[in-house]
Design an enzyme around this catalytic site. Sequence first.
Site: not given
Length: 372
Positions: A144, A195, A228, A252, A256
């Site tokens: 970001y 990852k 993942d 992020d 959630d």
Amino acid sequence: MATTYKLLLLPGDGIGIETMAEVERLIAFFNKKSNKARFETQSDLVGGSAYDKHGVSITDEAMKKALATDAVMFGAVGGPQWDKVPYEHRPEAGLLRLRKDLDLFANLRPAICYPALADASALKRELVEGLDIMIVRELTGGTYFGEPKEIVTLENGEKRGVDTTVYTTREIDRIAKVAFDLARRRRNLVHQAAKWNVMKTGVLWRDVVTATHKAYAPDVRLEHILADNCAMQLLRNPKQFDVVLTDNLFGDILSDEAAMMTGSLGMLPSASLGAPDAKTGRRKAMYEPVHGSAPDIAGKGLANPIATIASFAMALRYSFDLGSEADKVETAIASVLDKGLRTGDIMQPGMTKVGTTEMGKAILDELTRLTA
Ligand code: NAD
């Protein structure tokens, strides 16, 4: 003798003001009853309410208070009446300035499933009942913020968008320490999600967290998990996790995902922590519900105050070392839910519908009973 702590209250706009009033009741309760801690509170404006009075979304004086306090309690900001104010003064700018100037690099998002609400989850009761996970998300680096970040037009007229994921050893090391410290107060397990199979930053995360673990927290169990796979495992068997440590982008999404297992926005607390103070060892910290200012219900006394009250419980635990008081606040929330009290957002058939103040008072009554 009781230790005195400084707490800055920034209720903000909309339901932030209503839910913070319920936290103020709890503060008054502890100031009267606790022989361990006393809270000296100050309040100030942030968001649209600050803009209306001062023409900015947070003043320099309020920022000074935030920098000098032991912890900030933040409500929520925003509302349609400020949609047209200049971009740099929009309500969220106050929140972003707080996060930036306090250098709050670690975002803590617990996903707790109160047994009374287990049937409201999208997952089966046996998967989520009693769930207690902490997602630790790096908040100030990564995709970001990395440069270059741009959309360029290529010679053939096509456009190319670029985001850059950047992390340094220092950024990873400092958040890994936050995760290990948290795990020690919980079930002593950290899953590091990245990852490393396809990203260089993933390799660095795995290597730095491994090194920090060896040097700083060999007593904590560390597992590495591909981000993942972590997303899948959160749905398949969420109770295998204790603390999940991850970067800004994956955090992020994973926070959630974890949060939604436990129901409504009105239930979700959060904390953001900065570096420890050189003298006191205490970290800069801000505690806030995940939800916004809910203009659709603001001013009607309908908001669920539990997310803000649970954020205060996090402040008790992480800023003031009052773990048993935090436990009591959380137990009080659980037993009020067990008794069937519900605000509109978590209402279920056969339960008793209450407003913000009734819910806050019921939690306080329960806390009083638990403390007697
Ligand atoms: P929101 O979180 O304010 O509301 C989304 C929905 O959830 C609404 O229907 C609302 O009534 C409900 N809800 C939220 N919290 C609740 C609670 N405690 N009790 C009961 N119901 C609750 O998100 P939004 O509608 O997208 O945004 C409204 C305003 O809040 C916007 O101006 C937005 O920019 C701002 N916002 C601020 C923050 C923050 O201050 N951290 C976060 C998100 C949104």
